[in-house]
Design an enzyme around this catalytic site. Sequence first.
Site, PDB file in Angstrom:
ATOM      1  N   LYS B  82       7.355   3.438   2.976  1.00  0.00           N
ATOM      2  CA  LYS B  82       6.442   4.536   3.300  1.00  0.00           C
ATOM      3  C   LYS B  82       7.138   5.445   4.294  1.00  0.00           C
ATOM      4  O   LYS B  82       7.844   4.974   5.192  1.00  0.00           O
ATOM      5  CB  LYS B  82       5.177   3.915   3.905  1.00  0.00           C
ATOM      6  CG  LYS B  82       4.037   4.847   4.183  1.00  0.00           C
ATOM      7  CD  LYS B  82       2.864   4.034   4.768  1.00  0.00           C
ATOM      8  CE  LYS B  82       1.602   4.824   4.910  1.00  0.00           C
ATOM      9  NZ  LYS B  82       0.469   3.983   5.380  1.00  0.00           N
ATOM     10  N   SER B 158      -3.519   4.594   2.644  1.00  0.00           N
ATOM     11  CA  SER B 158      -2.576   5.687   2.734  1.00  0.00           C
ATOM     12  C   SER B 158      -1.198   5.342   2.186  1.00  0.00           C
ATOM     13  O   SER B 158      -0.368   6.233   2.031  1.00  0.00           O
ATOM     14  CB  SER B 158      -2.432   6.148   4.181  1.00  0.00           C
ATOM     15  OG  SER B 158      -1.925   5.090   4.985  1.00  0.00           O
ATOM     16  N   SER B 182      -4.813   0.435   4.531  1.00  0.00           N
ATOM     17  CA  SER B 182      -3.834   1.284   3.855  1.00  0.00           C
ATOM     18  C   SER B 182      -2.771   0.538   3.045  1.00  0.00           C
ATOM     19  O   SER B 182      -2.029   1.176   2.294  1.00  0.00           O
ATOM     20  CB  SER B 182      -3.155   2.215   4.865  1.00  0.00           C
ATOM     21  OG  SER B 182      -4.037   3.248   5.227  1.00  0.00           O
TER      22      SER B 182
END
Lengths: 61, 465
Positions: B82, B158, B182
């Site tokens: 990420k 996310s 997330s």
Amino acid sequence: MNEEFDLDRYVALMAETLGIPMTEAERPEVILQMRRTADLAAQVMEFEPPQDLEPAPVFKP
Amino acid sequence: MSAESLLGATATDIAAAVRGGEARASDLLDATLARIEAVNPSINAFTALTKDRARAEAAKVDAMVAAGKDPGPLAGVPYGVKNLYDVEGEVTLAGSIINRDNPPASRDATVVQRLSGAGGVLVGLLNMDEYAYGFTTENSHYGAARNPHDLERSAGGSSGGSAAAVAAGLVPLALGTDTNGSIRVPASVCGIHGFKPTYGRLSRAGVFPFAASLDHTGPLARSTADLALAYDVMRGPDPRDPVCRTKPSDALLEDMGDNVGATRIAISGGYFRETLEDQALTVLDTAAQALGATRTIEIPEAARARAAAFVITTIEGASVHMANLRSRKQDFDPLIRDRLIAGAMAPAAWYTAAQRFRRWYRDRVLALFEDCDVILAPATPCVPQPLWQEMMSLDGQQLPVRATMGRFTQPLTLIGLPIVVVPVPVAGQRHPIGLQIIAAPWREIDALRVARALEETGVATIKAP
């Protein structure tokens, strides 16, 4: 908590206090988010834990 | 063994093939990059590739194998992170345009350093909601990550880019972060495995903060063994993270195959069986039946716990961005900007009340673990929703999509419990919903053993998009 508090006035005052520039047009969306946050915070505020309860994060030197 | 035949394989199988000299890391990297170039435009999972670094890391692995040395347990395994993790020489954008003005990271985040140090090959950076503040990876600057099972739907967030990349078979392993769900929400709706260890277990040093008292790091993968493999490599104390546990952690991979016969498994009731699609209940009940679990327990005050998590998140999150909210608020993603401003304005009394409730709630939930070892719960109340949709209907209520996806994850991150998410496909259903397997603090092994047991019976399995 006072559920009737004037969010419009609060948001305007806090924007000024914190130095976050905000036009009249921008304010309604912030008020909406503030209302959502206030509604959730009300759930937390109405809970009354024992007075001697420590808050969750504990600082370790 | 051809490199192409390893595309879509697990990290465990790839590392075995590379260490055994049956495949070269460099060939696998070439095949991986070709696949990313072919597939990524349709899912928008990767926002940047780190080709030069990847080539150097793969060449190093191949050279070690050729020299008869052990390149490590992740030998030649392509992975992505990420875009919240520091990667040396890259700017940590955190899904924003504001961070473009920051200098490139001078060193890797600790867990990235450990993955690459174990032979992993970092191929790129993955899409996310701006500053990790969302459950849908709808990013106004870099576009939405699309769900490989249905390109019109969200990949969750996310860490949506991480989940989409793994679900599409671009990489077998990716790192995400989890503050309110997330890792677990995107793992659930992309139909893959996700793992959020106990708060403080894995280092967060070199990871851009969201809400510090709730932030976790963890892996997403295509098998439970790969979750354990990545964890084993990343675990361990880190003086750079003040929250990271100083006590050494036990490895999980070796012990996770143990029989779960003695594990006391409970099913969450109450809040976790309300306001959800039938498919989420089927996921829960199918897993419970396969495990022979019959006892239902209620996690007390879960709705209030979710509210407390929201309050803590918005206030801690806003504090990170206060200077930019003052000087350049127009550069924030409109999807998060006004929530951050509201967080900045929230009274301190709300925050302290939430932190005090959090302690009370922790004590009540930990007491439940006196009578059980793991608790099963749905990971999301529903399947992935169409991108850019504002509202959804659930149990006859109109609810905001972006907030509702975290309904079942937020009350649990609030107290940092270790949780594994596994995919539990339901016959006739195209879109996935995952199962949360929740254990007591520091008892990751209990959750992973149950996850492995579900995988072995075929109840937890990855369905090709």
